[in-house]
Design a protein around this motif. Structure first.
Motif, PDB file in Angstrom:
ATOM      1  N   SER A   1       0.954  -1.078  -0.006  1.00 51.44           N
ATOM      2  CA  SER A   1      -0.023  -0.033   0.103  1.00 51.44           C
ATOM      3  C   SER A   1       0.896   1.282  -0.048  1.00 51.44           C
ATOM      4  CB  SER A   1      -1.098   0.065   1.247  1.00 51.44           C
ATOM      5  OG  SER A   1      -0.336  -0.181   2.527  1.00 51.44           O
ATOM      6  N   ASN A   2       1.890   1.032   0.982  1.00 51.05           N
ATOM      7  CA  ASN A   2       3.000   2.068   0.706  1.00 51.05           C
ATOM      8  C   ASN A   2       3.552   2.417  -0.615  1.00 51.05           C
ATOM      9  OD1 ASN A   2       2.242   2.352   3.307  1.00 51.05           O
ATOM     10  ND2 ASN A   2       4.181   1.822   4.253  1.00 51.05           N
ATOM     11  N   ALA A   3       3.786   1.430  -1.248  1.00 50.56           N
ATOM     12  CA  ALA A   3       4.453   1.502  -2.592  1.00 50.56           C
ATOM     13  C   ALA A   3       3.576   2.004  -3.684  1.00 50.56           C
ATOM     14  CB  ALA A   3       4.823   0.217  -2.978  1.00 50.56           C
ATOM     15  N   TYR A   4       2.256   1.691  -3.445  1.00 46.67           N
ATOM     16  CA  TYR A   4       1.180   2.080  -4.237  1.00 46.67           C
ATOM     17  C   TYR A   4       1.217   3.614  -4.243  1.00 46.67           C
ATOM     18  CZ  TYR A   4      -3.368   2.890  -6.232  1.00 46.67           C
ATOM     19  OH  TYR A   4      -4.613   3.232  -6.882  1.00 46.67           O
ATOM     20  N   SER A   5       1.116   4.185  -3.082  1.00 43.53           N
ATOM     21  CA  SER A   5       1.164   5.704  -2.895  1.00 43.53           C
ATOM     22  C   SER A   5       2.218   6.376  -3.466  1.00 43.53           C
ATOM     23  CB  SER A   5       0.990   5.762  -1.327  1.00 43.53           C
ATOM     24  OG  SER A   5      -0.112   5.453  -0.507  1.00 43.53           O
ATOM     25  N   SER A   6       3.449   5.725  -3.262  1.00 45.10           N
ATOM     26  CA  SER A   6       4.535   6.395  -3.946  1.00 45.10           C
ATOM     27  C   SER A   6       4.720   6.422  -5.389  1.00 45.10           C
ATOM     28  CB  SER A   6       6.038   5.599  -3.363  1.00 45.10           C
ATOM     29  OG  SER A   6       6.292   5.771  -2.037  1.00 45.10           O
ATOM     30  N   PHE A   7       4.129   5.251  -5.922  1.00 50.69           N
ATOM     31  CA  PHE A   7       3.941   5.190  -7.529  1.00 50.69           C
ATOM     32  C   PHE A   7       2.974   6.193  -8.163  1.00 50.69           C
ATOM     33  CE2 PHE A   7       5.037   0.593  -7.525  1.00 50.69           C
ATOM     34  CZ  PHE A   7       6.489   1.007  -7.653  1.00 50.69           C
ATOM     35  N   ALA A   8       1.710   6.404  -6.954  1.00 55.59           N
ATOM     36  CA  ALA A   8       0.817   7.392  -7.384  1.00 55.59           C
ATOM     37  C   ALA A   8       1.273   8.875  -7.181  1.00 55.59           C
ATOM     38  CB  ALA A   8      -0.409   7.400  -6.485  1.00 55.59           C
ATOM     39  N   THR A   9       2.212   9.086  -6.233  1.00 60.83           N
ATOM     40  CA  THR A   9       2.780  10.239  -6.400  1.00 60.83           C
ATOM     41  C   THR A   9       3.734  10.605  -7.739  1.00 60.83           C
ATOM     42  OG1 THR A   9       2.733  10.420  -3.880  1.00 60.83           O
ATOM     43  CG2 THR A   9       4.550  11.958  -5.119  1.00 60.83           C
ATOM     44  N   ALA A  10       4.513   9.566  -8.117  1.00 66.41           N
ATOM     45  CA  ALA A  10       5.402   9.577  -9.145  1.00 66.41           C
ATOM     46  C   ALA A  10       4.670   9.995 -10.382  1.00 66.41           C
ATOM     47  CB  ALA A  10       6.236   8.543  -9.371  1.00 66.41           C
ATOM     48  N   VAL A  11       3.316   9.463 -10.611  1.00 70.01           N
ATOM     49  CA  VAL A  11       2.672   9.728 -11.732  1.00 70.01           C
ATOM     50  C   VAL A  11       1.905  11.050 -11.802  1.00 70.01           C
ATOM     51  CG1 VAL A  11       0.652   8.881 -12.859  1.00 70.01           C
ATOM     52  CG2 VAL A  11       2.255   7.219 -12.133  1.00 70.01           C
ATOM     53  N   ASN A  12       1.756  11.674 -10.574  1.00 71.61           N
ATOM     54  CA  ASN A  12       1.205  12.893 -10.291  1.00 71.61           C
ATOM     55  C   ASN A  12       2.270  13.867 -10.765  1.00 71.61           C
ATOM     56  OD1 ASN A  12      -1.574  12.188  -9.571  1.00 71.61           O
ATOM     57  ND2 ASN A  12      -0.837  11.746  -7.377  1.00 71.61           N
ATOM     58  N   MET A  13       3.396  13.611 -10.450  1.00 71.46           N
ATOM     59  CA  MET A  13       4.258  14.655 -10.582  1.00 71.46           C
ATOM     60  C   MET A  13       4.970  14.586 -11.983  1.00 71.46           C
ATOM     61  SD  MET A  13       6.547  14.321  -6.971  1.00 71.46           S
ATOM     62  CE  MET A  13       7.821  15.703  -7.234  1.00 71.46           C
ATOM     63  N   ASP A  14       4.755  13.457 -12.862  1.00 72.50           N
ATOM     64  CA  ASP A  14       5.167  13.131 -14.142  1.00 72.50           C
ATOM     65  C   ASP A  14       4.380  12.379 -14.860  1.00 72.50           C
ATOM     66  OD1 ASP A  14       6.621  13.193 -16.544  1.00 72.50           O
ATOM     67  OD2 ASP A  14       8.415  12.220 -15.621  1.00 72.50           O
ATOM     68  N   PRO A  15       3.055  12.969 -15.081  1.00 73.81           N
ATOM     69  CA  PRO A  15       1.991  12.120 -16.013  1.00 73.81           C
ATOM     70  C   PRO A  15       2.252  11.464 -17.147  1.00 73.81           C
ATOM     71  CG  PRO A  15       1.369  14.171 -15.780  1.00 73.81           C
ATOM     72  CD  PRO A  15       2.762  14.135 -14.995  1.00 73.81           C
ATOM     73  N   ASN A  16       3.395  11.942 -17.666  1.00 75.18           N
ATOM     74  CA  ASN A  16       3.771  11.410 -19.075  1.00 75.18           C
ATOM     75  C   ASN A  16       4.892  10.302 -19.065  1.00 75.18           C
ATOM     76  OD1 ASN A  16       1.844  13.119 -20.523  1.00 75.18           O
ATOM     77  ND2 ASN A  16       3.380  14.831 -20.019  1.00 75.18           N
ATOM     78  N   ASN A  17       5.232   9.973 -17.928  1.00 77.25           N
ATOM     79  CA  ASN A  17       6.455   9.003 -17.945  1.00 77.25           C
ATOM     80  C   ASN A  17       5.726   7.629 -17.908  1.00 77.25           C
ATOM     81  OD1 ASN A  17       8.136   6.874 -16.369  1.00 77.25           O
ATOM     82  ND2 ASN A  17       9.526   8.625 -16.469  1.00 77.25           N
ATOM     83  N   TYR A  18       5.973   6.834 -19.038  1.00 75.84           N
ATOM     84  CA  TYR A  18       5.423   5.540 -19.103  1.00 75.84           C
ATOM     85  C   TYR A  18       5.839   4.347 -18.248  1.00 75.84           C
ATOM     86  CZ  TYR A  18       4.437   0.783 -21.234  1.00 75.84           C
ATOM     87  OH  TYR A  18       3.934  -0.226 -21.266  1.00 75.84           O
ATOM     88  N   GLU A  19       6.936   4.470 -17.626  1.00 72.49           N
ATOM     89  CA  GLU A  19       7.539   3.680 -16.579  1.00 72.49           C
ATOM     90  C   GLU A  19       6.514   3.689 -15.216  1.00 72.49           C
ATOM     91  OE1 GLU A  19      11.932   2.111 -14.741  1.00 72.49           O
ATOM     92  OE2 GLU A  19      11.519   4.346 -14.887  1.00 72.49           O
ATOM     93  N   TYR A  20       6.363   4.807 -14.897  1.00 73.05           N
ATOM     94  CA  TYR A  20       5.840   5.207 -13.498  1.00 73.05           C
ATOM     95  C   TYR A  20       4.241   4.877 -13.741  1.00 73.05           C
ATOM     96  CZ  TYR A  20       9.741   8.537 -13.227  1.00 73.05           C
ATOM     97  OH  TYR A  20      10.896   8.949 -13.200  1.00 73.05           O
TER      98      TYR A  20
END
Length: 201
Positions: A126-145
């Motif tokens: 669940s903590n990993a999910y939150s971190s991935f979500a933050t990464a996507v919010n900060m860089d929504p065009n990054n395919y890896e995230y």
């Protein structure tokens, strides 16, 4: 294994020539021939092995872009590239220590993605999910995230009803749902890291 850069006493940003010079200086200092018939010969031998291993690790890291763990990434930041290699090699404490060294105000999308990857490997989904979500919010065009987050969302919404394991919920008995969720998350993270479950495991 300790951080190889620390073993050689050089910065992660050191040039290849600086790394080589540091290795040679330490090798001259600790070479077992210098300690023949000396009570410190065993310690010198252990130190020499550590120095050799550290140099080999740095050379391998810098050669490739893809480590033996199947974890690949296109980071242009050498510090992040090093952390990716540590994660690949399951050196999670060292990877976390390196991440913690970043000042809070300099933590960008890749920092959160790598933090999520460490949390995932620790089983704190669940903590990993939150971190991935933050990464996507900060860089929504990054395919890896996006792939990391989408895979976790897809599996979470696809019929798994049990809770993700968190850092404060590590105890308890194992059951079939725990086992299935572990496999699902392992597969999801391996996909986002460029490999598959078999090659990652």
């Amino acid at each position: 294994m300790r951080d190889p850069y620390e073993v050689l006493g050089v910065s992660i940003n050191a040039t290849d020539e600086e790394v080589k010079n540091a290795y040679r200086a330490l090798a001259r200092k600790y070479h077992p021939d210098n300690y023949a018939d000396n009570p410190l010969s065993d310690l010198a031998g252990e130190k020499m092995k550590e120095i050799n291993d550290a140099y080999d690790a740095i050379v391998n890291m810098r050669k490739g872009g893809k480590s033996s763990g199947g974890y690949s990434g296109g980071s242009q930041n050498p510090a992040y590239a090093h952390i990716r290699t540590l994660i690949s090699n399951n050196m999670l404490d060292e990877a976390q220590r390196k991440l913690d060294e970043f000042p809070t105000n300099s933590r960008d999308a890749e920092w959160y993605f790598l933090s999520g990857s460490v949390l995932y490997k620790r089983g704190w989904y669940s903590n990993a999910y939150s971190s991935f979500a933050t990464a996507v919010n900060m860089d929504p065009n990054n395919y890896e995230y996006k792939q990391a987050l989408n895979n976790m969302q897809r599996h979470q919404n696809g019929g798994y009803s049990g809770p993700y394991r968190t850092g404060s919920n590590m105890g308890g008995s194992c059951n079939s749902c725990d086992f299935c969720s572990s496999l699902i998350c392992a597969d999801c993270c391996c996909e986002c890291m460029g490999g598959d479950l078999i090659s990652c495991c």
